[in-house]
Design a protein around this motif. Structure first.
Motif, PDB file in Angstrom:
ATOM      1  N   LEU A  76       0.784  -1.185   0.089  1.00  0.00           N
ATOM      2  CA  LEU A  76       0.011   0.008  -0.089  1.00  0.00           C
ATOM      3  C   LEU A  76       0.968   1.239  -0.006  1.00  0.00           C
ATOM      4  CD1 LEU A  76      -3.250   0.476   2.028  1.00  0.00           C
ATOM      5  CD2 LEU A  76      -1.423   2.118   2.392  1.00  0.00           C
ATOM      6  N   LEU A 101      -2.381  -2.099  -3.504  1.00  0.00           N
ATOM      7  CA  LEU A 101      -3.354  -1.071  -2.948  1.00  0.00           C
ATOM      8  C   LEU A 101      -2.569   0.360  -3.463  1.00  0.00           C
ATOM      9  CD1 LEU A 101      -4.799  -2.581   0.240  1.00  0.00           C
ATOM     10  CD2 LEU A 101      -5.935  -2.710  -2.202  1.00  0.00           C
ATOM     11  N   SER A 113      -8.825   6.894   1.342  1.00  0.00           N
ATOM     12  CA  SER A 113      -9.211   5.857   0.413  1.00  0.00           C
ATOM     13  C   SER A 113      -8.420   4.424   0.644  1.00  0.00           C
ATOM     14  CB  SER A 113      -9.119   6.673  -1.083  1.00  0.00           C
ATOM     15  OG  SER A 113      -9.271   5.537  -1.885  1.00  0.00           O
ATOM     16  N   LEU A 114      -6.968   4.698   0.544  1.00  0.00           N
ATOM     17  CA  LEU A 114      -6.340   3.534   0.898  1.00  0.00           C
ATOM     18  C   LEU A 114      -6.484   2.731   2.171  1.00  0.00           C
ATOM     19  CD1 LEU A 114      -2.698   4.942  -0.215  1.00  0.00           C
ATOM     20  CD2 LEU A 114      -4.338   3.307  -1.382  1.00  0.00           C
ATOM     21  N   ALA A 160      -9.733   2.656   3.391  1.00  0.00           N
ATOM     22  CA  ALA A 160     -10.860   2.046   3.131  1.00  0.00           C
ATOM     23  C   ALA A 160     -10.880   0.440   2.155  1.00  0.00           C
ATOM     24  CB  ALA A 160     -11.852   2.801   2.823  1.00  0.00           C
ATOM     25  N   ARG A 161      -9.950   0.930   1.329  1.00  0.00           N
ATOM     26  CA  ARG A 161      -9.506  -0.510   0.265  1.00  0.00           C
ATOM     27  C   ARG A 161      -8.777  -1.480   1.119  1.00  0.00           C
ATOM     28  NH1 ARG A 161      -6.262   2.282  -4.487  1.00  0.00           N
ATOM     29  NH2 ARG A 161      -6.265   0.200  -5.137  1.00  0.00           N
ATOM     30  N   ALA A 194     -11.604  -3.241   3.170  1.00  0.00           N
ATOM     31  CA  ALA A 194     -12.284  -3.907   2.267  1.00  0.00           C
ATOM     32  C   ALA A 194     -11.621  -5.300   1.996  1.00  0.00           C
ATOM     33  CB  ALA A 194     -12.684  -3.487   1.090  1.00  0.00           C
ATOM     34  N   ALA A 195     -10.318  -5.272   2.122  1.00  0.00           N
ATOM     35  CA  ALA A 195      -9.620  -6.655   1.642  1.00  0.00           C
ATOM     36  C   ALA A 195      -9.502  -7.442   3.013  1.00  0.00           C
ATOM     37  CB  ALA A 195      -8.166  -6.299   1.239  1.00  0.00           C
ATOM     38  N   GLU A 226      -2.127  -8.487  -3.020  1.00  0.00           N
ATOM     39  CA  GLU A 226      -2.947  -7.228  -3.480  1.00  0.00           C
ATOM     40  C   GLU A 226      -2.151  -6.197  -3.356  1.00  0.00           C
ATOM     41  OE1 GLU A 226      -7.306  -5.691  -2.947  1.00  0.00           O
ATOM     42  OE2 GLU A 226      -6.792  -7.636  -1.833  1.00  0.00           O
TER      43      GLU A 226
END
Length: 186
Positions: free
Chosen positions: A23, A53, A75-76, A78-79, A82-83, A51
């Motif tokens: 990330l 991000l 935003s990162l 939240a992403r 979600a993972a 993944e």
């Protein structure tokens, strides 16, 4: 930078993570891109699911911006949420936004060291002292690197006719707070 990404992947693999993420707010900065690519390749070689991000390449939260945009970090975060819960290992190739990022995860109810484990791609003592979660970090040994670069530059000035290019490399080292600093687990 290659070794940095590989060290991070190996650290997360050694700690039993099966699914990991990289990330960053600055995916187009060359050193960060190199670290991310190395992490992804090495993690896959180790059999991990990976993944990526990544923030916006044109983001105003560029590598040298001391105040990355909070919207980008939110935003990162939240992403990453979600993972969850499957992605438990996290690599942040830089630490400049880690304090805000970890605070956002904590506010969302995620517990560092329990719900996820992170490793930072660089170690800044001043920053690390000011964040509650002390993840593992990769020390790029910047003072040694700078010293070698300056020595090489001075040599080049004294030897301008010498042909060829010279590269300078310094091996990074892993700082694990539980091991190196004697801290209790998060």
């Amino acid at each position: 930078n290659e070794a940095n990404g590989c060290l991070a992947a190996e650290y997360l693999h050694r700690h039993g993570h099966k699914r990991v993420a990289v990330l960053t707010t600055s995916p187009d900065y060359s050193a960060i891109a190199w670290r991310c690519d190395a992490f992804v390749r090495h993690a896959r070689r180790l059999g991990l699911e990976v993944e990526s991000l990544l923030g916006s390449p044109s983001s105003a939260s560029a590598w040298l911006n001391p105040q990355p945009l909070r919207d980008e970090i939110e935003s990162l975060a939240a992403r990453f949420q979600a993972a969850m819960p499957h992605t438990t290992g996290l690599y942040l190739p830089t630490d400049h936004f880690s304090g805000i990022f970890f605070r956002l995860l904590r506010q969302a109810g995620l517990r560092p060291g329990q719900d996820f484990q992170a490793v930072l791609g660089n170690y800044t003592a001043v920053l690390s002292q000011n964040i509650a979660y002390q993840p593992a970090a990769i020390d790029i040994n910047l003072p040694t690197l700078v010293h070698k670069v300056v020595d090489q530059l001075l040599w080049r000035i004294e030897n301008p006719a010498s042909p060829g290019r010279v590269g300078v490399a310094v091996a990074p080292s892993l700082i694990d707070p539980q091991v190196n600093l004697g801290l209790p687990p998060a």
